[in-house]
Write a protein that holds these residues in place. Structure first.
Motif, PDB file in Angstrom:
ATOM      1  N   HIS A 302       0.859  -1.178   0.000  1.00  0.00           N
ATOM      2  CA  HIS A 302       0.000   0.000   0.000  1.00  0.00           C
ATOM      3  C   HIS A 302       0.894   1.226   0.000  1.00  0.00           C
ATOM      4  O   HIS A 302       1.393   1.649   1.041  1.00  0.00           O
ATOM      5  N   LEU A 303       1.106   1.797  -1.201  1.00  0.00           N
ATOM      6  CA  LEU A 303       2.000   2.939  -1.307  1.00  0.00           C
ATOM      7  C   LEU A 303       1.354   4.177  -0.708  1.00  0.00           C
ATOM      8  O   LEU A 303       0.146   4.393  -0.841  1.00  0.00           O
ATOM      9  N   PRO A 304       2.123   5.051  -0.061  1.00  0.00           N
ATOM     10  CA  PRO A 304       1.560   6.282   0.505  1.00  0.00           C
ATOM     11  C   PRO A 304       1.142   7.238  -0.597  1.00  0.00           C
ATOM     12  O   PRO A 304       1.692   7.211  -1.700  1.00  0.00           O
ATOM     13  N   LEU A 326      -6.602  -0.456  -8.821  1.00  0.00           N
ATOM     14  CA  LEU A 326      -5.623  -0.693  -7.765  1.00  0.00           C
ATOM     15  C   LEU A 326      -5.608  -2.135  -7.310  1.00  0.00           C
ATOM     16  O   LEU A 326      -4.575  -2.657  -6.908  1.00  0.00           O
ATOM     17  N   SER A 327      -6.764  -2.793  -7.404  1.00  0.00           N
ATOM     18  CA  SER A 327      -6.819  -4.168  -6.921  1.00  0.00           C
ATOM     19  C   SER A 327      -5.975  -5.114  -7.750  1.00  0.00           C
ATOM     20  O   SER A 327      -5.538  -6.145  -7.271  1.00  0.00           O
ATOM     21  N   SER A 328      -5.724  -4.765  -9.001  1.00  0.00           N
ATOM     22  CA  SER A 328      -4.913  -5.631  -9.849  1.00  0.00           C
ATOM     23  C   SER A 328      -3.439  -5.280  -9.807  1.00  0.00           C
ATOM     24  O   SER A 328      -2.641  -5.875 -10.511  1.00  0.00           O
ATOM     25  N   GLY A 329      -3.059  -4.322  -8.975  1.00  0.00           N
ATOM     26  CA  GLY A 329      -1.637  -3.992  -8.838  1.00  0.00           C
ATOM     27  C   GLY A 329      -1.405  -2.516  -8.969  1.00  0.00           C
ATOM     28  O   GLY A 329      -2.071  -1.818  -9.730  1.00  0.00           O
ATOM     29  N   CYS A 330      -0.438  -2.005  -8.200  1.00  0.00           N
ATOM     30  CA  CYS A 330      -0.130  -0.583  -8.253  1.00  0.00           C
ATOM     31  C   CYS A 330       0.419  -0.186  -9.610  1.00  0.00           C
ATOM     32  O   CYS A 330       0.267   0.942 -10.051  1.00  0.00           O
ATOM     33  N   GLY A 331       1.088  -1.100 -10.290  1.00  0.00           N
ATOM     34  CA  GLY A 331       1.634  -0.785 -11.597  1.00  0.00           C
ATOM     35  C   GLY A 331       0.551  -0.544 -12.628  1.00  0.00           C
ATOM     36  O   GLY A 331       0.770   0.131 -13.635  1.00  0.00           O
ATOM     37  N   ALA A 332      -0.654  -1.092 -12.378  1.00  0.00           N
ATOM     38  CA  ALA A 332      -1.739  -0.940 -13.344  1.00  0.00           C
ATOM     39  C   ALA A 332      -2.376   0.430 -13.280  1.00  0.00           C
ATOM     40  O   ALA A 332      -3.177   0.777 -14.131  1.00  0.00           O
TER      41      ALA A 332
END
Length: 342
Positions: A302-304, A326-332
């Motif tokens: 969980h990135l700030p 966001l649920s599929s990844g922060c990179g998405a």
């Protein structure tokens, strides 16, 4: 067969290795520890102590209260810009309790070891007792280890050959730093190793032993040292569970403020699937671990939020739309209308 890719310095993978063995002690399973680096007796002496349920709740409660004060300070700063973001659960697991919790600041008491059987394989001791041997073009150290595991499985009745035995038990096998130079293997030191199929043959035979016996095995491999990708693909295909640990120590992420709450990333490459020819892939992409005062925890990454004042209010809608990904990844999150800079 659980395959764990070691982090660069082998600190956190060694901790997972000890967690696996400690769970076996608490559950009353037999243990077989094999190593070429550290004596198995020393590994067992450093197993973490189990935590009772009440003690675990107290530990989690203390850490939760300390985190709440920090969250409250930032709550007003991010109210208008992140109020539409969905709430994320830190823990990827379900609410049902599975397994036990351990205090890494304390050592397991000797009384717990008295009720279980322990078997050890230390390569340097085994090498001095037996002459060098090479079976089926396999490394001599691997051949000795296979013979030792096979002897334990058959002599202790884990192969199911003794139907008169009413109480069935499980054998937990732990092999540390397999494939390293300490085992006499050169896959970590050369792009074109001499025994390129030695590790593959070992795992193939080991998997056969596990399939026809009441046993489970965890191996740690310094995968970051193996340059030959074909070897890694073979090892992955021969394993049931493949987990990689990426530590921030010595990397740029160690000083990156975005990752200040974590000590590394967890990559779940493969998990077993019943009645299928292919293995399942975890749907949770972003996992991170951190070493707390007494606990080793794995959480969703969980990135700030970006607290800079340069972001305009016009981007509020874009943030809300990107939050769905966001649920599929922060990179998405970068797939949205605008590229977001973390």
């Amino acid at each position: 067969l659980v395959f764990t890719e070691e982090d660069t310095y082998g600190l956190y993978s060694n901790l997972l290795f000890k967690y696996f063995l400690a769970e076996g002690v608490v559950c009353g399973h037999d243990l077989c520890v094999a190593s070429a680096k550290e004596h198995p007796d020393n590994i067992l002496k450093e197993l973490p102590a189990p935590l009772l349920d009440d003690t675990y709740r107290n530990e989690v409660g203390e850490e939760a209260t300390s985190v709440k004060s920090e969250d409250f300070q930032d709550s007003m700063k991010i109210a208008w810009r992140y109020q539409n973001l969905p709430k994320m659960e830190a823990s990827p697991t379900s609410s049902t309790k599975f397994g036990h919790y351990y205090d890494i600041s304390k050592r397991m008491s000797p009384e717990l070891f008295q009720s279980i059987k322990r078997h050890s394989f230390y390569l340097h001791e085994e090498s001095s007792l037996e002459p060098k041997m090479k079976t089926c073009n396999m490394n001599s150290a691997y051949a000795r280890l296979l013979q030792s595991i096979q002897r334990i499985i058959y002599q202790e009745g884990f192969d199911g050959s003794d139907p008169q035995k009413k109480q069935k038990n499980i054998l937990r096998i732990g092999i540390q730093s397999l494939g390293s130079m300490l085992w006499g293997d050169d896959i970590c030191s050369s792009d074109t190793p001499e025994d390129i199929h030695s590790l593959t043959k070992f795992l193939y035979v080991l998997r056969g032993l596990l399939r026809k016996s009441l046993s489970a095995c965890i191996i740690t491999v310094p995968a970051h040292l193996i340059q030959n990708k074909a070897i890694m693909e073979r090892v992955t295909n021969l394993s049931d569970i493949v987990v990689g640990l990426e530590s921030f120590i010595g990397s740029e992420r160690e000083t990156n403020p975005l990752y200040k709450d974590y000590h590394g990333l967890v990559h779940v490459h493969q998990i077993p699937r019943l009645n299928s020819l292919i293995c399942d892939v975890s749907d949770t992409k972003d996992l991170a671990f951190r070493l707390k005062r007494k606990l080793f925890t794995i959480e969703r990454l969980h990135l700030p939020p970006d607290l800079s004042d340069t972001v305009s209010r016009a981007s509020k809608q874009d943030l809300a739309e990107s939050a769905k990904l966001l649920s599929s990844g922060c990179g998405a999150m970068a797939i949205g209308k605008r590229h977001l800079d973390f």
